[in-house]
Design an enzyme around this catalytic site. Structure first.
Site, PDB file in Angstrom:
ATOM      1  CE1 TYR A 153      30.334  19.440  38.682  1.00  0.00           C
ATOM      2  CE2 TYR A 153      28.362  18.128  39.050  1.00  0.00           C
ATOM      3  CZ  TYR A 153      29.581  18.623  39.504  1.00  0.00           C
ATOM      4  OH  TYR A 153      30.039  18.281  40.742  1.00  0.00           O
ATOM      5  CG  PHE A 163      36.705  23.355  39.638  1.00  0.00           C
ATOM      6  CD1 PHE A 163      35.494  22.962  40.172  1.00  0.00           C
ATOM      7  CD2 PHE A 163      36.729  24.437  38.764  1.00  0.00           C
ATOM      8  CE1 PHE A 163      34.326  23.627  39.850  1.00  0.00           C
ATOM      9  CE2 PHE A 163      35.563  25.115  38.441  1.00  0.00           C
ATOM     10  CZ  PHE A 163      34.361  24.707  38.986  1.00  0.00           C
ATOM     11  CG  ASP A 164      33.434  18.435  40.801  1.00  0.00           C
ATOM     12  OD1 ASP A 164      33.788  17.250  40.670  1.00  0.00           O
ATOM     13  OD2 ASP A 164      32.446  18.777  41.474  1.00  0.00           O
ATOM     14  CB  ILE A 182      26.751  28.421  43.161  1.00  0.00           C
ATOM     15  CG1 ILE A 182      26.860  27.860  41.741  1.00  0.00           C
ATOM     16  CG2 ILE A 182      27.782  27.805  44.083  1.00  0.00           C
ATOM     17  CD1 ILE A 182      28.209  28.102  41.087  1.00  0.00           C
ATOM     18  CE1 TYR A 208      30.579  27.139  46.162  1.00  0.00           C
ATOM     19  CE2 TYR A 208      31.938  27.113  44.183  1.00  0.00           C
ATOM     20  CZ  TYR A 208      30.991  26.519  44.994  1.00  0.00           C
ATOM     21  OH  TYR A 208      30.442  25.318  44.633  1.00  0.00           O
ATOM     22  CG  PHE A 225      29.725  24.942  36.301  1.00  0.00           C
ATOM     23  CD1 PHE A 225      30.104  23.729  36.859  1.00  0.00           C
ATOM     24  CD2 PHE A 225      29.857  26.095  37.057  1.00  0.00           C
ATOM     25  CE1 PHE A 225      30.596  23.668  38.152  1.00  0.00           C
ATOM     26  CE2 PHE A 225      30.344  26.048  38.347  1.00  0.00           C
ATOM     27  CZ  PHE A 225      30.723  24.829  38.898  1.00  0.00           C
TER      28      PHE A 225
END
Length: 239
Positions: A153, A163-164, A182, A208, A225
């Site tokens: 991902y 961010f990731d 999540i 979040y 995502f």
């Protein structure tokens, strides 16, 4: 609130250790500790305080007033707010700041989602999750909430800030129970099967919420995502 109190506790330690008022230094010199070390430690504590403040998401703040309060507290000056009033003043502002930020982020998210929903092949669920299936995958191997999935991902904020990611140099797929992700993933990944790929636009209520996740994901963040489900491992029934 605990994170905020931790910040102010850190601030108190920093000031008590190395605060300055003009050319006046707090605390007596200690033999064996050079002034350069005091300056470096003071600066490092200031940076740590600033980063904690940024991560807390409280805004706006008057940094000049913040510094004034640090100095008054360190040197025992007359306070503009009594010690008894301090917790209430802080808590009231935090509450108002969170409400204002939530309203602002909700408006921004609503505008984005309204336009995004008009794009080709974008679907919307009852919860507000938006998605686009890039590749359906094996329809008979859709993950259930109790299953474990192996995924690749990339995660970004609405402005495109990554961010990731498990992709790229050094990246490795992640294997984890779907129920541990999540809510946006829990709802989105069962829409495709093993081998499928999907883009998820996740409202902060399914991500979040009012929590910041480190410095990369501020509170009330809408997340995007791009996920590939590489493998679905059904939960093994206990004998």
């Amino acid at each position: 609130m605990k994170k905020i109190l931790k910040f102010f506790a850190l601030a108190s330690v920093a000031v008590a250790t190395a605060a300055c008022s003009g050319n006046k230094q707090y605390g007596e010199p200690v033999p064996g500790i050079a002034q350069s070390s005091v300056d470096s430690a003071s600066y490092a504590l200031g940076v740590s305080m600033g980063m904690s403040l940024k991560q807390s998401g409280i805004e706006p703040l008057n940094l000049a007033s913040l510094y004034e309060g640090l100095v008054d507290g360190a040197f025992g000056n007359d306070l503009k707010v009594s010690q008894a009033e301090l917790p209430n003043v802080i808590q009231t502002y935090i509450t108002r700041s969170n409400i204002a930020m939530a309203d602002k982020k909700t408006r921004e998210q609503d505008v984005f989602f309204a336009e995004n929903a008009k794009k080709d092949s974008v679907q919307v669920t009852e919860s507000g999750l938006q998605y686009k299936i890039i590749r359906q995958g094996n329809d008979s191997l859709r993950p259930a909430i109790s299953d474990t999935v192996t995924v690749n991902y990339t995660g970004t904020l609405l402005d495109g800030t990554e961010f990731d990611s498990t992709r790229g140099e050094g990246g490795q797929p992640v294997t984890y129970p779907l129920g541990g992700f999540i809510r946006g993933w829990q709802e989105g990944l069962p829409l495709i099967g093993e081998g499928g790929r999907i883009i998820l636009w996740i409202p902060f209520s399914l991500a979040y919420g009012d929590r910041a996740m480190g410095p990369s994901i501020p509170k009330y963040s809408t997340l995007v995502f791009d996920v590939e489900v590489l493998k679905v491992s059904p939960k093994q029934e206990e004998k």
